[in-house]
Design an enzyme around this catalytic site. Structure first.
Site, mmCIF file in Angstrom:
data_model
loop_
_atom_site.group_PDB
_atom_site.id
_atom_site.type_symbol
_atom_site.label_atom_id
_atom_site.label_comp_id
_atom_site.label_asym_id
_atom_site.label_seq_id
_atom_site.Cartn_x
_atom_site.Cartn_y
_atom_site.Cartn_z
ATOM 1 N N ASN A 262 -9.149 -10.107 4.427
ATOM 2 C CA ASN A 262 -7.646 -10.455 5.117
ATOM 3 C C ASN A 262 -7.653 -9.334 6.314
ATOM 4 O OD1 ASN A 262 -4.600 -10.164 4.971
ATOM 5 N ND2 ASN A 262 -4.665 -9.246 3.518
ATOM 6 N N TRP A 263 -8.037 -10.495 7.496
ATOM 7 C CA TRP A 263 -7.124 -9.833 8.816
ATOM 8 C C TRP A 263 -6.035 -8.866 9.046
ATOM 9 C CZ3 TRP A 263 -11.320 -12.964 12.040
ATOM 10 C CH2 TRP A 263 -12.696 -12.481 11.877
ATOM 11 N N LYS A 264 -4.731 -9.797 8.430
ATOM 12 C CA LYS A 264 -3.140 -9.257 8.425
ATOM 13 C C LYS A 264 -3.356 -9.379 9.649
ATOM 14 C CE LYS A 264 -4.103 -5.912 4.382
ATOM 15 N NZ LYS A 264 -3.593 -4.580 3.243
ATOM 16 N N GLY B 211 -4.613 0.018 1.514
ATOM 17 C CA GLY B 211 -4.456 0.937 2.504
ATOM 18 C C GLY B 211 -4.805 1.814 2.564
ATOM 19 N N GLU C 173 -5.121 -6.378 -7.149
ATOM 20 C CA GLU C 173 -4.844 -5.548 -6.335
ATOM 21 C C GLU C 173 -4.036 -4.220 -6.498
ATOM 22 O OE1 GLU C 173 -6.317 -6.590 -1.728
ATOM 23 O OE2 GLU C 173 -4.297 -7.637 -1.944
ATOM 24 N N GLY D 10 -9.359 -5.299 2.403
ATOM 25 C CA GLY D 10 -8.768 -5.335 4.183
ATOM 26 C C GLY D 10 -9.333 -4.529 5.061
ATOM 27 N N GLY D 11 -9.014 -3.919 5.348
ATOM 28 C CA GLY D 11 -9.200 -2.570 6.435
ATOM 29 C C GLY D 11 -10.742 -2.461 6.791
HETATM 30 P P1 PGA Z 1 -7.164 -2.502 1.942
HETATM 31 O O1 PGA Z 1 -6.720 -3.796 2.036
HETATM 32 O O2 PGA Z 1 -8.422 -3.113 1.464
HETATM 33 O O3 PGA Z 1 -7.210 -2.329 3.369
HETATM 34 O O4 PGA Z 1 -7.018 -1.993 1.205
HETATM 35 C C1 PGA Z 1 -6.813 -4.781 0.620
HETATM 36 C C2 PGA Z 1 -6.355 -5.998 1.450
HETATM 37 O O5 PGA Z 1 -4.395 -5.452 1.543
HETATM 38 O O6 PGA Z 1 -5.950 -7.109 -0.011
#
Ligand code: PGA
Length: 252
Positions: free
Chosen positions: A10-12, A174, A168, A235-236
């Site tokens: 997930n590149w947000k 994050g 999650e 995510g990150g």
């Molecule tokens: P993260 O994010 O790996 O940066 O904790 C996970 C997500 O939001 O799907």
């Protein structure tokens, strides 16, 4: 039953179009020999058609981070399931905690989006998870019950054949705080038993349940080794192609 693991990035709200194209091109090269794991990245809507072009011949699939449930109409600023499908997406992340937290997304809205994704032949990845406060109040299981029951309201097991769930815990997203393997194992087992209760054994056995929340190369293999964990929503660490490919290759 064996479930093909899915590692989803997930590149947000990161990466411009050219940055997304460069990262996707590199990922496609590095992942070209991977056959036993499904791989997906979800860039911004804006980058979707660009990235779709470079991933066309690769084994990396594309997804979106959100969509709106209507097929078309006067809904300023929104994007429909059919539009993202036409732009090359196969997956749709639905109900991510950031959408619930910052954009007021309710279980009812989430449910409409899950249904609309299935209707458009997209694979929905329904995100669920408790906040730190809910965990401290011993409400984790009741929160998950509600998110799953209401998020899949009026859908039946026949509709849900492709559905993916992503557990999650909000406090792990994050933050660098990952849930322990014991915590993840217990929750994933619970989620599978809930799916069994609501939709029957066949779906419970075939549904993929991803873990998300500070998944990194260093913790991926112990999390992925758990029986009821069928992949990760990252995510990150997915923004860095080298870290992401290490997570994808967790068992090698
Ligand atoms: P993260 O994010 O790996 O940066 O904790 C996970 C997500 O939001 O799907």
């Amino acid at each position: 039953m064996s479930r093909t693991p899915l590692i989803a990035g997930n590149w947000k709200m990161y990466k411009t179009g050219p940055e997304a194209v460069a990262a996707a091109t590199r990922l496609a090269e590095l992942a070209s020999d991977i056959v036993n794991t499904d791989i997906m990245i979800a860039p911004t809507f804006l980058s979707l058609p660009l990235v779709s072009g470079v991933l066309a011949e690769s084994n990396v699939k594309l997804g979106v981070q959100n969509l709106f449930h209507e097929t078309e109409g006067a809904f300023t600023g929104e994007v429909s399931p059919g539009m993202v499908k036409a732009a090359g997406a196969d997956y749709a992340i639905i109900g991510h905690s950031e959408r619930r937290q910052y954009f007021g997304e309710t279980d009812d809205a989430v449910c409409k989006k899950v249904k609309a994704s299935i209707d458009a032949d997209l694979i929905p990845i329904l995100c669920i998870g408790e906040t730190e406060e809910q965990r401290a109040d011993d409400k984790t299981f009741s929160v998950l019950d509600k998110q799953i029951t209401n998020g899949l309201n009026s859908l039946c097991s026949r509709d849900l054949g492709t559905l993916v769930l992503a557990y999650e815990p909000v406090w792990a997203i994050g933050t660098g705080k990952t849930a322990t393997p014991e915590q993840v194992a217990g929750i994933h087992e619970y989620i599978r038993s809930l799916i069994n209760r609501l939709f029957g054994n066949e779906l419970a056995m075939s549904i993929r349940i991803l873990y998300g929340g500070s998944v990194k190369p260093k913790n991926a293999s112990e999390l992925m080794a758990l029986d009821d964990v069928d992949g990760a929503l990252v995510g990150g660490a997915s923004l860095d192609v080298d870290a992401f490919i290490q997570i994808i290759r967790y068992d090698r």
